[in-house]
Scaffold this active site. Structure first.
Site, short mmCIF file in Angstrom:
data_model
loop_
_atom_site.label_atom_id
_atom_site.label_comp_id
_atom_site.label_asym_id
_atom_site.label_seq_id
_atom_site.Cartn_x
_atom_site.Cartn_y
_atom_site.Cartn_z
N TRP A 107 0.83 -1.22 0.00
CA TRP A 107 0.00 0.00 0.00
C TRP A 107 0.85 1.26 0.00
CZ3 TRP A 107 -4.51 -0.93 4.07
CH2 TRP A 107 -5.25 -2.06 3.68
N HIS B 15 12.82 -2.50 -0.69
CA HIS B 15 12.05 -1.96 -1.82
C HIS B 15 12.87 -0.85 -2.49
CE1 HIS B 15 8.95 0.08 -4.12
NE2 HIS B 15 8.27 -1.04 -4.04
N GLY C 47 1.43 -2.52 -6.27
CA GLY C 47 1.32 -1.21 -5.64
C GLY C 47 -0.05 -0.61 -5.89
N GLY C 48 -0.14 0.26 -6.88
CA GLY C 48 -1.36 1.01 -7.17
C GLY C 48 -2.63 0.18 -7.20
N GLY D 64 4.87 2.10 -10.85
CA GLY D 64 4.01 3.27 -10.84
C GLY D 64 4.01 4.04 -12.16
N GLU E 86 11.36 -6.37 -9.13
CA GLU E 86 10.65 -5.15 -9.50
C GLU E 86 11.58 -4.24 -10.31
OE1 GLU E 86 7.11 -4.44 -6.62
OE2 GLU E 86 8.84 -3.35 -5.88
P1 13P Z 1 2.94 -0.36 -8.88
O1 13P Z 1 2.13 -1.63 -8.93
O2 13P Z 1 2.16 0.83 -8.44
O3 13P Z 1 3.73 -0.15 -10.12
O4 13P Z 1 4.03 -0.59 -7.69
C1 13P Z 1 4.79 -1.72 -7.70
C2 13P Z 1 5.54 -1.77 -6.42
O5 13P Z 1 6.45 -0.99 -6.19
C3 13P Z 1 5.13 -2.76 -5.43
O6 13P Z 1 6.05 -2.85 -4.39
#
Ligand code: 13P
Length: 247
Positions: free
Chosen positions: A10, A94, A232-233, A172, A166
């Site tokens: 989140w 992260h 994330g989003g 994002g 990632e």
């Molecule tokens: P998004 O799904 O918003 O691209 O973020 C990925 C993320 O950093 C999850 O830790």
């Protein structure tokens, strides 16, 4: 075989009341999930989230922690504190922590070891920046991050670690790695684990993260080496996250 694990990060979103509302919406939507489901709210929401999650199939994760046991570390939170709140997973390293809070491979390694020693499942994040990808050193970067993070982690413990690949340029941004690209880099990460731990590498779950959403989850999860997602989003809305979970 490896059980898929889908986790929502989140980031710095939601108050405790909002967290409880989101979890309340989410619970019935993911009750029959085949995957292991985890939500990682901010520290300030963990107590409320633990209460809201009680009796559900959704696990609770934190987004970071310190590696010291206790002491004069203003603003930090220990593994024992997380454990006492009912936290079971913790995101470590992260890219936002590495970029904005000077997290290094050395501190990531200390945190991975502390999480394991405390009985928390580390979700270890690795991934290349855009310029590293353009320079053609994605494999070198993820191999190095993976091996340094696992320094002195025992063979008995390594299968408990979840790795999240990632690519920083996909976070994002709405840009996803192609499923083939993501799978290839995840194979590279698994090979690095294999060089250290042999066949134990087959037990380590490796997620993809970076603009994963209800539309692209099916294709990504169909790949041979992608064992889940760090979202994330799309984890901030119950409907979207449940669609990812129930891919
Ligand atoms: P998004 O799904 O918003 O691209 O973020 C990925 C993320 O950093 C999850 O830790």
């Amino acid at each position: 075989m490896r059980k898929p694990i889908i986790a929502g990060n989140w980031k710095m979103n939601k108050t405790p009341d909002e967290a409880m509302a989101l979890i309340g919406e989410l619970k019935p939507l993911v009750a029959d999930a085949k995957a292991e489901v985890v939500v990682c709210p901010p520290y300030a929401c963990l107590a409320a989230a633990a209460q809201a999650l009680a009796g559900s199939n959704i696990g609770l994760g934190a987004q970071n922690m310190d590696y010291h046991d206790s002491g004069a570390y203003t603003g930090e939170v220990s593994a024992d504190m997380l454990k006492a709140l009912g936290v079971e997973y913790v995101i470590i390293g992260h890219s936002e922590r590495r970029q904005y809070y000077a997290e290094t491979d050395a501190t990531v390694n200390l945190k991975v070891k502390k999480a394991l020693a405390t009985g928390l499942v580390p979700i270890l994040c690795v991934g290349e920046m855009l310029e590293e990808r353009e320079q053609g050193i994605t494999a070198e970067i993820v191999r190095m991050q993976t091996k340094l993070a696992l320094l002195d982690v025992s063979a008995a413990d390594v299968a408990k670690v979840v790795i999240a690949y990632e690519p920083v340029w996909a976070i994002g941004t709405g840009k996803t790695a192609t499923s083939d690209d993501a799978n290839d880099t995840i194979k590279t990460i698994r090979q690095a684990v294999r060089e250290l731990y042999g066949d134990k590498a087959e037990e380590v779950r490796i997620q993809y993260g970076g603009s994963m959403n209800p539309k692209n989850v099916g294709e990504l999860m169909a790949m041979s080496d992608i064992d889940g997602g760090l979202i994330g989003g799309a984890s901030l809305k119950a409907e979207d996250f449940s669609k990812v979970v129930n891919y």
